[in-house]
Design an enzyme around this catalytic site. Structure first.
Site, PDB file in Angstrom:
ATOM      1  N   CYS A  84       0.824  -1.214   0.000  1.00  0.00           N
ATOM      2  CA  CYS A  84       0.000   0.000   0.000  1.00  0.00           C
ATOM      3  C   CYS A  84       0.857   1.263   0.000  1.00  0.00           C
ATOM      4  O   CYS A  84       0.348   2.363  -0.186  1.00  0.00           O
ATOM      5  CB  CYS A  84      -0.951   0.006   1.183  1.00  0.00           C
ATOM      6  SG  CYS A  84      -2.062  -1.404   1.134  1.00  0.00           S
ATOM      7  N   HIS A 338      -8.978   3.133  -2.409  1.00  0.00           N
ATOM      8  CA  HIS A 338      -7.545   2.885  -2.301  1.00  0.00           C
ATOM      9  C   HIS A 338      -7.001   2.176  -3.533  1.00  0.00           C
ATOM     10  O   HIS A 338      -6.697   0.985  -3.494  1.00  0.00           O
ATOM     11  CB  HIS A 338      -7.288   2.074  -1.030  1.00  0.00           C
ATOM     12  CG  HIS A 338      -5.843   1.799  -0.748  1.00  0.00           C
ATOM     13  ND1 HIS A 338      -4.810   2.606  -1.206  1.00  0.00           N
ATOM     14  CD2 HIS A 338      -5.247   0.794  -0.057  1.00  0.00           C
ATOM     15  CE1 HIS A 338      -3.654   2.091  -0.804  1.00  0.00           C
ATOM     16  NE2 HIS A 338      -3.892   0.990  -0.121  1.00  0.00           N
TER      17      HIS A 338
END
Lengths: 394, 469
Positions: A84, A338
């Site tokens: 991430c 995301h």
């Protein structure tokens, strides 16, 4: 380590609208973000010396998906993947290349087209293994923080749920003011509290969404800023990455109320930037609110709240847009979803807009120093990036 | 004299109330419940559970052989007894054998084990079954899942074998051929009058003749029966009184196939006193009959769950729909997820001590136990300073947990827990047979060997945490 404080500057940025972009493939996302970025910097794309392309799922073929779409003329393209934190690490590597003097002007671009997979969540590639390690869903990995936090600080779970709901409420509210956000609406606290359970105690509104998006930055050496059209360069103050080694999953010393990677990454970046009191010195922060409980723990890991004090700060609105230290003024992962490769650069894009004074209704008064934070993996074992950027050279 | 040295059993936690079958299809469905293996259990995992129950208090390195008996092995080709040996941490200098196919596989294994025990070897016999009857049929009504295990030996014997008699006859009454998912059988009258009653009676009579014993000499008689009362006809013919018949628990857990009579034998031993004699008669293509005499050593046997400890710890809330899903009798909508990746067999082979024996490592520099084993210490970072460390049997406490409603599973929600072990070390794991409302930080859990998933026909087994039964 000397670091690269004030040695490089961002002189242009672009960011797509985030969301379920059924109309867009990777090509459209990249073109949209890069067009805005080059216009902003007034730089011809073909004049950029080198490229760092961050994506988590959109390449099984190095940087070629990027070069085949954008066609830089036999220029270097490096593909970056770091969970991430992919977007932030893409930026970090591009900054170091400029700082070293190897290149004059480079681009960091992160993109993720997630909604072509047919899966509602994120598809992870599985390396060959005996396949006995549990593969919990992302909300389950982070939900483990909540009972441990409640136990350690003797907070009733019902109260903790309300605090978590208030974090989601704040991020939705900020996002509702942002034309690039995936979700542009507010959600009342009681609706958040009553949302269907995903991984106890996280309900649907405690989780960030899944979206498509791309964002990018053009970077040059700080001393060269005058050679370009940019009037509001954003200076890099500190960059760090901390890779976890799985301590939390194997050692009882880890108590699931922190991500040590965040602590170490913040310490390194603060040191590079010369920050001694982050709660006072940082104007605003963009942090990795993949789940509401994650944001609460991040406040404490980054030293924005004292240990166990995040709850009180949320209660008092410390991190709201009007508060002392706004966190996720653009709406965060909560409002943006995301798209892995894009997220870190999307956070920097908000910093850039805020410093330029172009954040519209979200504008924070005279921000000087901002922090971005990404956390990839799970709290017990993750990679964390922290970037510190400022509106002026010290 | 050789005989049984230890016993154990396993009954799945979940039970289906037979009235739900009756509600679905009507007809003459018997009363009571049937034990239903969870979606992550099969004949092998239940055999492991029974074997671990049986091996309590025993040093596994003293065992010489492991026999796994079942009509429902996980693989048609590939043995599974070495898996049981691995979970018992027996090492590789051991004789293993899978005895499959026959309803009599359990008792035949016991007799083979006895032969080895007479020569001084110790043999673990794990007998387990998870048979499948098609919907709306007598097999579905009657069958249940479960397992029994025995250690045979010639020292510290708790039940000596006084005599054995077997008869073998080619007789087809119940069968399941290759590519058939469900059991089939011939007309019941033919099977009962021509095989079941005459074979079991003959084996029983002949073993009594051999041992010179009369029905009145026995405390209990254990007889396989398809239904709860089938054994009564047999023992009447043999001259026993109805109270001497040991229940097969078919009303409570169902007929557990190869494990049915062996589980009843475990129950008889649980109640037995020294000097009691037990006649055990099993059925399938003939009959095996064994006469046991309980010894004083039974009083010293360490406590175990056995049948008694498992039969009443249960959850009876399953719907018939869930039963069909767990038994893979109904096709469910595929999940919107990419297909599961099969395990790497070389990696599985390298990690065998972790997967079966539940071994981790302990740093010889700083003493930190860690799971799975690491060559570089998680705490002091010393390289290659470690020794093997077995976590199985250590006390585990939940440090934190979550209830995952999103995870793909035939039995949502999935509980994931972080388990901390006494003495150090941590296991991040899935939980099973566990009520989400009852999980707490600080709760003690045990380990259970389960099936994680099947892909490309390869079953991936590993340990999960369960609340103590």
């Amino acid at each position: 380590m000397a670091g690269i404080k004030d040695k490089v500057a961002v002189i242009g940025m672009g960011c797509t609208k985030f969301g379920e972009r059924w109309d867009c493939g990777l090509e459209d996302l990249l073109t949209e973000a890069i067009t805005e970025c080059c216009q902003d910097a007034a730089i011809d794309f073909q004049d950029i010396d080198a490229f760092w392309f961050g994506t988590f799922t959109n390449s099984t073929f190095g940087g070629l998906p990027f070069s085949q779409i954008m066609k830089p003329h036999y220029k270097p393209v490096t593909r970056i993947e770091n969970l991430c934190a992919t977007g932030s690490d893409t930026f970090r590597n591009a900054c170091y290349a400029v700082a070293s003097g190897a290149y004059d002007v480079v681009m960091a671009v992160g993109a993720e087209k997630l909604k072509d997979s047919g899966s509602s969540g994120l598809e992870l590639l599985q390396p060959h293994s005996d396949r006995t390690t549990p593969e919990p869903t992302a909300p389950a990995r982070f939900a483990l923080l909540a009972p441990a936090y409640a136990e350690k600080y003797q907070v009733e779970m019902d109260y903790l749920k309300k605090i978590m709901a208030k974090i989601a409420w704040k991020n939705y509210k900020n996002g509702s003011l942002n034309p690039k956000a995936q979700f542009r609406f507010q959600v009342p606290i009681d609706v958040i509290l009553q949302s269907p359970m995903v991984a106890w105690p996280l309900g649907i509104h405690d989780c960030s969404g899944v979206s498509d998006g791309a964002a990018c930055a053009i970077i040059c050496r700080a001393e060269d800023v005058h050679k370009y059209a940019c009037k509001n360069p954003m200076y890099v103050k500190g960059l760090s990455i901390a890779a976890g080694f799985g301590w939390g999953e194997k050692h009882q010393g880890y108590d699931y109320t922190t991500a040590w990677e965040s602590v170490y990454a913040a310490q390194a970046a603060y040191k590079e930037a010369g920050i001694t009191n982050p709660r006072e010195q940082i104007s605003f922060a963009e942090v990795h609110d993949c789940f509401t409980i994650t944001e609460l723990v991040i406040y404490e890991d980054l030293g924005l709240s004292p240990r166990g004090g995040g709850v009180k700060d949320v209660e008092e609105g410390f991190f709201e847009l009007e508060g002392k230290l706004p966190v996720n003024p653009d709406g965060g992962l909560k409002s943006f979803g995301h798209p892995i490769g894009a997220t870190g650069l999307r956070m920097l894009y908000e910093c850039y807009q805020q410093f330029k004074g172009e954040a519209g209704e979200r504008q924070i008064e005279r921000p000087r120093l901002a922090l971005t934070h990404n956390l990839g993996g799970q709290p017990s074992s993750c990679v964390v990036s922290v970037c510190l950027v400022g509106s002026e050279k010290d | 004299m050789a005989g049984i040295v230890s016993f154990g059993a396993y009954i799945p936690y979940n039970r289906l109330d037979r009235k739900l079958i009756r509600q679905e299809y009507g007809g003459a469905v018997p009363k009571g419940e049937k034990a239903v293996a969870n979606f992550d259990e099969d004949s092998l995992t239940m055999a492991v559970a029974a074997a671990l129950d049986c091996a309590q208090g025993f040093d596994s390195s003293t065992l010489d052989r492991v026999y796994y008996a079942t009509t429902s092995p996980p693989y048609e080709e590939k043995g599974s007894s070495a898996v049981i040996a691995g979970t018992l941490d027996m090492g590789k200098d051991v004789k293993t054998m899978d005895v499959v196919g026959s309803l009599r596989s359990g008792s035949s294994s016991m007799i083979a084990a006895l032969d080895a025990a007479e020569k001084g070897e110790r043999v673990m016999v794990a007998i387990s079954d998870k048979r499948r009857g098609a919907a709306n049929g007598q097999f579905e009504n009657i069958l249940g899942d479960g397992a029994a295990a025995f250690i045979f030996g010639n020292t510290d014997v708790i039940a000596e074998v006084l005599g054995v008699h077997s008869i073998s006859v080619e007789f087809t009454d119940t069968w399941r051929s290759e590519n058939f998912r469900y059991l089939r059988n011939w007309e019941e009258r033919f099977c009962t009058t021509q095989a079941y009653t005459p074979f079991t009676t003959e084996a029983g009579l002949k073993v009594m003749e051999k041992t010179g014993l009369k029905p009145a000499d026995f405390a209990k008689v254990v007889v396989y029966g398809f239904k709860e009362r089938d054994g009564q006809k047999v023992i009447r013919k043999l001259g026993f009184s109805p109270e001497q018949l040991q229940s097969n628990f078919i009303d409570q857990i169902g007929n557990t196939g190869a494990a049915c009579a062996p589980m009843a034998l475990v129950a008889a031993l649980e109640e037995a006193q020294p000097q009691d004699k037990i006649l055990f008669i099993n059925y399938g293509e003939g009959s095996d009959a064994i006469v046991f005499q309980v010894t004083d050593a039974i009083l010293k046997l360490s406590p175990r769950r056995g049948v008694r400890g498992h039969i009443n710890t249960k959850k009876s809330e399953m719907t018939y729909g869930k039963y069909l899903i767990w038994k893979e009798m109904i096709e469910t909508e595929p999940l919107r997820r990419p297909p599961l990746v099969r395990p790497s067999l070389p990696d599985r082979y390298r990690n065998q001590k972790k997967i079966l024996g539940f071994y981790g490592s302990k740093c010889t520099e700083c003493g930190t136990p860690q799971f799975p084993a690491s060559r570089v210490c998680i705490h002091c970072k010393a390289i290659d300073k470690y020794e093997e460390y077995r976590f199985y049997g250590k006390k585990g406490i939940i440090a934190t947990y979550t209830v995952d409603y999103l995870a793909a599973t035939p039995d949502p929600p999935t509980i994931m827990a972080v388990v901390d072990y006494e003495g150090g070390g941590r296991f991040v794991c899935l939980m099973t047979d566990c009520d989400p409302d009852k999980v707490r930080v600080g709760m003690e859990v045990e380990l259970s060997f389960r099936k994680l998933f099947t892909q490309d026909g390869l079953v991936t087994y590993f340990w999960k945490a369960i609340p103590p039964r």
